[in-house]
Design a protein around this motif. Structure first.
Motif, PDB file in Angstrom:
ATOM      1  N   GLU A 297       0.808  -1.012   0.024  1.00 15.62           N
ATOM      2  CA  GLU A 297      -0.002  -0.014  -0.040  1.00 15.62           C
ATOM      3  C   GLU A 297       0.786   1.308  -0.072  1.00 15.62           C
ATOM      4  O   GLU A 297       0.746   2.186  -0.742  1.00 15.62           O
ATOM      5  CB  GLU A 297      -1.001  -0.068   1.167  1.00 15.62           C
ATOM      6  N   ILE A 298       1.892   1.128   0.698  1.00 17.89           N
ATOM      7  CA  ILE A 298       2.899   2.423   0.636  1.00 17.89           C
ATOM      8  C   ILE A 298       3.401   2.532  -0.421  1.00 17.89           C
ATOM      9  O   ILE A 298       3.675   3.894  -0.817  1.00 17.89           O
ATOM     10  CB  ILE A 298       3.821   2.261   1.938  1.00 17.89           C
ATOM     11  N   ASP A 299       4.006   1.557  -1.153  1.00 17.62           N
ATOM     12  CA  ASP A 299       4.501   1.744  -2.680  1.00 17.62           C
ATOM     13  C   ASP A 299       3.519   2.297  -3.552  1.00 17.62           C
ATOM     14  O   ASP A 299       3.870   3.235  -4.164  1.00 17.62           O
ATOM     15  CB  ASP A 299       4.906   0.324  -3.043  1.00 17.62           C
ATOM     16  N   ILE A 300       2.360   1.722  -3.614  1.00 19.01           N
ATOM     17  CA  ILE A 300       1.204   2.508  -4.333  1.00 19.01           C
ATOM     18  C   ILE A 300       1.155   3.929  -3.933  1.00 19.01           C
ATOM     19  O   ILE A 300       0.893   4.820  -4.882  1.00 19.01           O
ATOM     20  CB  ILE A 300       0.075   1.596  -4.300  1.00 19.01           C
ATOM     21  N   PHE A 301       0.949   4.211  -2.886  1.00 21.64           N
ATOM     22  CA  PHE A 301       0.965   5.680  -2.362  1.00 21.64           C
ATOM     23  C   PHE A 301       2.083   6.389  -2.881  1.00 21.64           C
ATOM     24  O   PHE A 301       1.662   7.867  -3.292  1.00 21.64           O
ATOM     25  CB  PHE A 301       0.741   5.692  -0.755  1.00 21.64           C
ATOM     26  N   VAL A 302       3.129   5.955  -2.763  1.00 20.41           N
ATOM     27  CA  VAL A 302       4.342   6.803  -3.374  1.00 20.41           C
ATOM     28  C   VAL A 302       4.199   7.123  -4.665  1.00 20.41           C
ATOM     29  O   VAL A 302       4.540   8.274  -5.145  1.00 20.41           O
ATOM     30  CB  VAL A 302       5.580   6.144  -2.806  1.00 20.41           C
ATOM     31  N   ASP A 303       4.037   5.825  -5.560  1.00 14.53           N
ATOM     32  CA  ASP A 303       4.014   5.932  -6.820  1.00 14.53           C
ATOM     33  C   ASP A 303       2.921   6.970  -7.196  1.00 14.53           C
ATOM     34  O   ASP A 303       2.930   7.598  -8.356  1.00 14.53           O
ATOM     35  CB  ASP A 303       3.511   4.583  -7.427  1.00 14.53           C
ATOM     36  N   GLU A 304       1.619   7.070  -6.613  1.00 10.96           N
ATOM     37  CA  GLU A 304       0.662   8.076  -6.863  1.00 10.96           C
ATOM     38  C   GLU A 304       0.916   9.274  -6.711  1.00 10.96           C
ATOM     39  O   GLU A 304       0.594  10.285  -7.393  1.00 10.96           O
ATOM     40  CB  GLU A 304      -0.555   7.375  -6.400  1.00 10.96           C
ATOM     41  N   LEU A 305       1.716   9.491  -5.702  1.00 13.03           N
ATOM     42  CA  LEU A 305       1.999  10.877  -5.069  1.00 13.03           C
ATOM     43  C   LEU A 305       3.129  11.597  -5.993  1.00 13.03           C
ATOM     44  O   LEU A 305       3.174  12.618  -6.068  1.00 13.03           O
ATOM     45  CB  LEU A 305       2.624  10.731  -3.613  1.00 13.03           C
ATOM     46  N   LYS A 306       4.117  11.082  -6.730  1.00  8.93           N
ATOM     47  CA  LYS A 306       5.203  11.206  -7.345  1.00  8.93           C
ATOM     48  C   LYS A 306       4.457  12.100  -8.535  1.00  8.93           C
ATOM     49  O   LYS A 306       5.051  13.317  -8.775  1.00  8.93           O
ATOM     50  CB  LYS A 306       6.102  10.197  -7.766  1.00  8.93           C
ATOM     51  N   PRO A 307       3.691  11.758  -9.323  1.00  8.04           N
ATOM     52  CA  PRO A 307       3.297  12.363 -10.414  1.00  8.04           C
ATOM     53  C   PRO A 307       2.579  13.890 -10.109  1.00  8.04           C
ATOM     54  O   PRO A 307       2.514  14.701 -10.737  1.00  8.04           O
ATOM     55  CB  PRO A 307       2.127  11.666 -11.231  1.00  8.04           C
ATOM     56  N   TYR A 308       1.856  13.563  -8.910  1.00  7.32           N
ATOM     57  CA  TYR A 308       1.103  14.701  -8.337  1.00  7.32           C
ATOM     58  C   TYR A 308       1.859  16.018  -7.986  1.00  7.32           C
ATOM     59  O   TYR A 308       1.588  17.200  -8.202  1.00  7.32           O
ATOM     60  CB  TYR A 308       0.184  14.330  -7.025  1.00  7.32           C
ATOM     61  N   ILE A 309       3.200  15.503  -7.616  1.00  2.73           N
ATOM     62  CA  ILE A 309       4.142  16.716  -7.085  1.00  2.73           C
ATOM     63  C   ILE A 309       5.158  17.020  -8.215  1.00  2.73           C
ATOM     64  O   ILE A 309       6.244  17.706  -7.790  1.00  2.73           O
ATOM     65  CB  ILE A 309       4.614  16.361  -5.899  1.00  2.73           C
ATOM     66  N   LYS A 310       5.117  16.281  -9.410  1.00  2.57           N
ATOM     67  CA  LYS A 310       6.235  16.453 -10.241  1.00  2.57           C
ATOM     68  C   LYS A 310       6.510  17.917 -10.668  1.00  2.57           C
ATOM     69  O   LYS A 310       7.672  18.117 -10.975  1.00  2.57           O
ATOM     70  CB  LYS A 310       5.850  15.349 -11.402  1.00  2.57           C
ATOM     71  N   ASP A 311       5.456  18.784 -10.609  1.00  2.57           N
ATOM     72  CA  ASP A 311       5.649  20.181 -11.209  1.00  2.57           C
ATOM     73  C   ASP A 311       6.209  20.934 -10.179  1.00  2.57           C
ATOM     74  O   ASP A 311       6.436  22.285 -10.226  1.00  2.57           O
ATOM     75  CB  ASP A 311       4.336  20.670 -12.035  1.00  2.57           C
ATOM     76  N   ASN A 312       5.951  20.481  -8.840  1.00  2.00           N
ATOM     77  CA  ASN A 312       6.587  21.443  -7.823  1.00  2.00           C
ATOM     78  C   ASN A 312       8.160  20.992  -7.407  1.00  2.00           C
ATOM     79  O   ASN A 312       8.614  19.933  -7.008  1.00  2.00           O
ATOM     80  CB  ASN A 312       5.941  21.016  -6.418  1.00  2.00           C
ATOM     81  N   ASP A 313       9.058  21.794  -8.195  1.00  2.00           N
ATOM     82  CA  ASP A 313      10.510  21.292  -8.171  1.00  2.00           C
ATOM     83  C   ASP A 313      10.955  21.837  -6.834  1.00  2.00           C
ATOM     84  O   ASP A 313      12.233  21.576  -6.681  1.00  2.00           O
ATOM     85  CB  ASP A 313      11.195  22.165  -9.457  1.00  2.00           C
ATOM     86  N   LYS A 314      10.330  22.164  -5.930  1.00  2.00           N
ATOM     87  CA  LYS A 314      10.806  22.546  -4.431  1.00  2.00           C
ATOM     88  C   LYS A 314      10.875  21.369  -3.597  1.00  2.00           C
ATOM     89  O   LYS A 314      11.297  21.451  -2.637  1.00  2.00           O
ATOM     90  CB  LYS A 314      10.303  23.893  -4.104  1.00  2.00           C
ATOM     91  N   VAL A 315       9.845  20.340  -3.847  1.00  2.00           N
ATOM     92  CA  VAL A 315       9.443  19.352  -2.978  1.00  2.00           C
ATOM     93  C   VAL A 315       9.699  18.044  -3.537  1.00  2.00           C
ATOM     94  O   VAL A 315       9.576  17.769  -4.969  1.00  2.00           O
ATOM     95  CB  VAL A 315       8.010  19.357  -2.629  1.00  2.00           C
ATOM     96  N   THR A 316      10.390  17.146  -2.869  1.00  2.00           N
ATOM     97  CA  THR A 316      10.846  15.778  -3.111  1.00  2.00           C
ATOM     98  C   THR A 316      10.194  14.918  -2.237  1.00  2.00           C
ATOM     99  O   THR A 316      10.082  15.400  -0.808  1.00  2.00           O
ATOM    100  CB  THR A 316      12.163  15.750  -3.471  1.00  2.00           C
ATOM    101  N   ILE A 317      10.290  13.398  -2.648  1.00  2.00           N
ATOM    102  CA  ILE A 317       9.587  12.677  -1.394  1.00  2.00           C
ATOM    103  C   ILE A 317      10.501  11.614  -1.496  1.00  2.00           C
ATOM    104  O   ILE A 317      11.347  11.044  -2.728  1.00  2.00           O
ATOM    105  CB  ILE A 317       8.076  12.396  -1.591  1.00  2.00           C
ATOM    106  N   ASN A 318      10.496  10.637  -0.396  1.00  2.40           N
ATOM    107  CA  ASN A 318      11.288   9.608  -0.665  1.00  2.40           C
ATOM    108  C   ASN A 318      10.925   8.476   0.783  1.00  2.40           C
ATOM    109  O   ASN A 318      10.386   8.966   1.889  1.00  2.40           O
ATOM    110  CB  ASN A 318      12.826   9.858  -0.224  1.00  2.40           C
ATOM    111  N   TYR A 319      10.944   7.285   0.361  1.00  2.00           N
ATOM    112  CA  TYR A 319      10.311   6.063   1.118  1.00  2.00           C
ATOM    113  C   TYR A 319      11.654   5.317   1.389  1.00  2.00           C
ATOM    114  O   TYR A 319      11.823   4.534   0.408  1.00  2.00           O
ATOM    115  CB  TYR A 319       9.193   5.473   0.943  1.00  2.00           C
TER     116      TYR A 319
END
Length: 576
Positions: A297-319
């Motif tokens: 579930e957390i992998d799916i959450f991270v995969d779905e979140l990445k495209p959502y924030i792809k245009d925000n060049d100031k924020v990155t995520i990592n799990y």
């Protein structure tokens, strides 16, 4: 009529004789004459090439009752057969033709023809008149002299072309630069019977560039479809894909779908529109197909979140799967290493699917002029959760807008029924947009995200409205304790005033105040499933003698005697 009948025989005889006489006259007119040049039609001279021929009996070969006798005076130059003179070598020869009667052998006509034999013309084939080459192209020269042994020489512009001699095969012509020019080939026969020959090729040399295209190898899982990204450096043209193994990969246009586990090589073919400047080119890349991974579930959450924030060049995520730490980082101006990034960490609870903020974070920066980098790091994640799950997002946003405008925290979102929980600390005045004064909580004490459900809830959003004069009552936080949402109020009196009384009423105006716990400047109560109105009163806190002091103590004891009021359960947590 009787005269005709009586003389029929005589008339028949006369007519017959006339016919015989006319026939004889016609024969005599057409009878071959014995005078020279009257029968033989060929001229006195003839010019032919070696291996050419002259028919001495041309035009009279169908005469009847005659024979033709032909001869030549130089057998090395030509020979004769059936009055057909065939040339073998360069030179001159006299050919004689005699026409004789078959009846008596009488010579009816004869002539000597002087024949000049020249060199034969060389027949050269397999050489184009026009040719287009690209700079660097090598063209194989394969002229066909049809059996004649020759030596070959070339005439050309050496700045335009280069000739590569080949002892065992055909020579090659190499184009050196762009332009138009002629290329001449000179053939000299090693046999004296043939003339020399020359062929000219008009050549256009174009400078056509092979475009550089780029494409990366692709890793896929079975059943996955990906679009192949090919860079053509802005050169316009068409692309196509072909796979070495169609059982591993299915191709439709520029999309590839993995069919089974394996590796295949895919060829990209690029055909440019401008063929005068660019030539077609190909590029190969590999596609590695692995078995489909069962994602958590957390992998799916991270995969779905990445495209959502792809245009925000100031924020990155990592799990980090080893530590179950989910991190968000914020970088204001091109951070090059982690020391310059603002990182906020969440601990992932695999059992319940909850991301929990590990440490409290500040909401505003130090001078209260803008949002903090910590909150800027977290806010895109919060917005994603709201966009995906919250059915009450509009209502919640309206509530927050009202809260910001009034400076009073009035929104509560149920902790038990929702994945997103906000627990705030103290509030500070915050100036934004045209110097409007609003209040923001300075601290985000706790944030929990249910990655499977987000803020999905059928519950209403309940408001906590506070009224106070000569002091203030603010919602400090909301905590779920043993299934009950406990609201903590912060009480603060103005200068020279002290706290007097507190009442709580539901949205129907019913007084539900009871069991209120008081501790210094804080009071707690259980939030019902209803909007509530909190009214607080403050009195003057001035020393006026024994009676006034006694009255003040009495009032204080009454207040302490009031229990904190228990209300219904299942309240929404406060969110900004």
């Amino acid at each position: 009529m009787n005269l005709l009948k009586d003389n029929f025989k005589l008339i028949f005889v006369v007519v017959t004789m006339l016919i015989i006489a006319i026939g004889t006259l016609i024969y005599d007119v057409n009878k071959p004459s014995l005078s020279a040049n009257n029968i033989i039609q060929i001229g006195d001279t003839a010019i032919i090439d070696v291996y050419g021929n002259v028919n001495l009996a041309a035009g009279i070969s169908d005469l009847e009752g005659v024979e033709f006798v032909c001869s030549v005076d130089n057998d090395e130059v030509a020979t004769v057969s059936n009055c057909n003179v065939v040339a073998h070598n360069v030179g001159n020869v006299n050919a004689k033709i005699t026409v004789k009667s078959l009846d008596d052998g009488e010579v009816l006509d004869e002539k000597i023809v002087a024949i000049t034999v020249n060199k034969a013309k060389m027949n050269v084939t397999n050489i184009p008149n026009e040719l287009e080459l690209e700079v660097g192209d090598e063209y194989s020269l394969k002229p066909n002299t049809n059996g004649v042994e020759v030596t070959i020489e070339y005439e050309y512009d050496e700045t335009m072309f280069k000739v590569i001699k080949n002892e065992t095969g055909p020579d090659s012509l190499v184009a050196l630069k762009e332009g138009n020019s002629t290329f001449k080939i000179l053939f000299t026969s090693e046999d004296s019977k043939y003339e020399s020959a020359q062929s000219t090729i008009n050549i256009k040399v174009k400078k056509i560039v092979e475009p550089t295209i780029s494409v990366n190898d692709i890793d896929m899982t079975v059943g996955e479809t990906k679009e192949v990204d090919v860079s053509t450096n802005d050169i316009v043209g068409s692309l196509s894909l072909t796979s070495d193994d169609n059982t591993i990969l299915n191709i439709e246009g520029m999309n590839v779908t993995a069919l089974k586990v394996g590796m295949t090589t895919v060829t990209v073919t690029f055909n440019p529109e401008d063929t005068d400047k660019y030539k077609p080119t190909t590029k190969k890349f590999k596609v590695n197909v692995s078995a489909k991974e069962l994602k958590s579930e957390i992998d799916i959450f991270v995969d779905e979140l990445k495209p959502y924030i792809k245009d925000n060049d100031k924020v990155t995520i990592n799990y980090d799967r080893n530590t179950n730490i989910f991190s968000t980082s914020y970088c204001e101006n091109g951070c090059t290493d982690t020391s310059n990034k603002t990182i906020v960490n969440f601990k992932y609870d695999e059992t319940f699917g909850i991301l929990r903020l590990i440490n409290s974070i500040s909401t505003l920066n130090n001078d209260m002029s803008d949002l903090s980098n910590e909150y800027s790091s977290v806010s895109p994640i919060i917005n994603y959760i709201l966009d995906k799950f919250d059915v009450n997002k509009t209502l919640l946003n309206d509530c927050f807008a009202e809260e910001f405008k009034s400076g009073i925290n009035s929104c509560a979102l149920s902790i038990k029924n929702n994945g997103l929980i906000y627990l705030y600390g103290d509030y500070s005045e915050y100036s934004i947009r045209r110097n409007d004064k609003i209040y923001m909580p300075k601290t985000l004490k706790n944030l929990e995200i249910d990655i499977k459900n987000g803020i999905k809830s059928d519950s209403n959003i309940y408001k906590i409205k506070t009224n106070a004069q000569n002091g203030s009552v603010l919602v400090d936080n909301i905590k779920n304790i043993s299934g009950k949402d406990i609201v903590t109020l912060k009480i603060k009196a103005n200068s020279k005033y002290g706290f007097d009384t507190l009442t709580i009423k539901n949205n129907n105006g019913k007084d539900i105040t009871k069991d209120v716990n008081y501790n210094n400047n804080y009071m707690t109560f259980e939030m019902p499933s209803s909007d509530v109105v909190v009214n607080a009163t403050f009195i003057t806190n001035v020393k006026t003698g024994v009676n006034d002091l006694t009255m003040l103590l009495a009032i204080t004891m009454v207040v302490f005697g009031l229990g904190l009021y228990i209300v219904r359960k299942n309240v929404n947590s406060l969110e900004i």
